[in-house]
Design a protein around this motif. Structure first.
Motif, PDB file in Angstrom:
ATOM      1  N   PRO A  67      28.288  20.225  49.472  1.00 48.17           N
ATOM      2  CA  PRO A  67      29.576  19.640  49.839  1.00 48.17           C
ATOM      3  C   PRO A  67      30.766  20.505  49.400  1.00 48.17           C
ATOM      4  O   PRO A  67      31.758  20.616  50.118  1.00 48.17           O
ATOM      5  N   GLU A  68      30.642  21.157  48.240  1.00 46.90           N
ATOM      6  CA  GLU A  68      31.727  22.012  47.761  1.00 46.90           C
ATOM      7  C   GLU A  68      31.934  23.202  48.704  1.00 46.90           C
ATOM      8  O   GLU A  68      33.066  23.571  49.009  1.00 46.90           O
ATOM      9  N   GLU A  69      30.833  23.801  49.157  1.00 45.90           N
ATOM     10  CA  GLU A  69      30.930  24.921  50.102  1.00 45.90           C
ATOM     11  C   GLU A  69      31.546  24.462  51.418  1.00 45.90           C
ATOM     12  O   GLU A  69      32.374  25.173  52.004  1.00 45.90           O
ATOM     13  N   ILE A  70      31.146  23.284  51.867  1.00 43.54           N
ATOM     14  CA  ILE A  70      31.668  22.747  53.127  1.00 43.54           C
ATOM     15  C   ILE A  70      33.175  22.554  53.030  1.00 43.54           C
ATOM     16  O   ILE A  70      33.924  22.942  53.938  1.00 43.54           O
ATOM     17  N   ILE A  71      33.633  21.986  51.922  1.00 45.18           N
ATOM     18  CA  ILE A  71      35.076  21.755  51.753  1.00 45.18           C
ATOM     19  C   ILE A  71      35.821  23.083  51.705  1.00 45.18           C
ATOM     20  O   ILE A  71      36.881  23.225  52.312  1.00 45.18           O
TER      21      ILE A  71
ATOM     22  N   LYS B  93      33.199  13.970  57.915  1.00 39.96           N
ATOM     23  CA  LYS B  93      32.655  13.465  56.652  1.00 39.96           C
ATOM     24  C   LYS B  93      33.467  13.913  55.441  1.00 39.96           C
ATOM     25  O   LYS B  93      33.686  13.144  54.519  1.00 39.96           O
ATOM     26  N   TYR B  94      33.904  15.179  55.424  1.00 43.97           N
ATOM     27  CA  TYR B  94      34.525  15.756  54.225  1.00 43.97           C
ATOM     28  C   TYR B  94      35.994  16.139  54.397  1.00 43.97           C
ATOM     29  O   TYR B  94      36.581  16.694  53.480  1.00 43.97           O
ATOM     30  N   GLY B  95      36.573  15.858  55.549  1.00 45.47           N
ATOM     31  CA  GLY B  95      37.903  16.359  55.875  1.00 45.47           C
ATOM     32  C   GLY B  95      39.002  16.053  54.881  1.00 45.47           C
ATOM     33  O   GLY B  95      39.849  16.884  54.600  1.00 45.47           O
TER      34      GLY B  95
ATOM     35  N   GLU C  32      37.176  19.171  46.193  1.00 43.24           N
ATOM     36  CA  GLU C  32      35.870  19.498  45.609  1.00 43.24           C
ATOM     37  C   GLU C  32      35.426  18.477  44.561  1.00 43.24           C
ATOM     38  O   GLU C  32      34.243  18.177  44.445  1.00 43.24           O
ATOM     39  N   THR C  33      36.370  17.914  43.794  1.00 41.50           N
ATOM     40  CA  THR C  33      35.978  16.919  42.787  1.00 41.50           C
ATOM     41  C   THR C  33      35.475  15.643  43.462  1.00 41.50           C
ATOM     42  O   THR C  33      34.535  15.013  42.967  1.00 41.50           O
TER      43      THR C  33
END
Length: 90
Positions: free
Chosen positions: A9-13, A46-48, A52-53
């Protein structure tokens, strides 16, 4: 055989923020990063709005949720076994 790469998820963000600041079209950006436009849209949905936290917290909550579901399933199985044992005694 072509294996899919799993992004955290951090990489995606980070990739989403990079795209926002790049000024490239979606197609060009996705081509450079070797992802599909569809994947970019799914990630954005999903992450828009996360940072990262938030993503780390989501990951921790998903892990905790999976553990709780397993504990619940184990408890229900134990309950079922006890009921069957009681029925056999009666």
């Amino acid at each position: 055989m072509n294996r899919q790469k799993r992004h955290t998820p951090e990489e995606i963000i980070r990739l989403l923020r990079e795209h926002e600041g790049s000024g490239l079209s979606q197609e060009k950006f996705c081509q450079q990063k070797q992802i599909s436009v569809q994947t970019l849209h799914r990630w954005r949905k999903k992450y828009g709005q996360m940072d990262e936290t938030d993503a780390k917290r989501l990951k921790a909550l998903e892990k905790e949720n999976a553990e709780l579901k397993k504990m619940y399933a184990d408890a229900m199985l134990g309950n079922k076994i006890l009921k069957e044992a009681l029925e056999k005694k009666l």
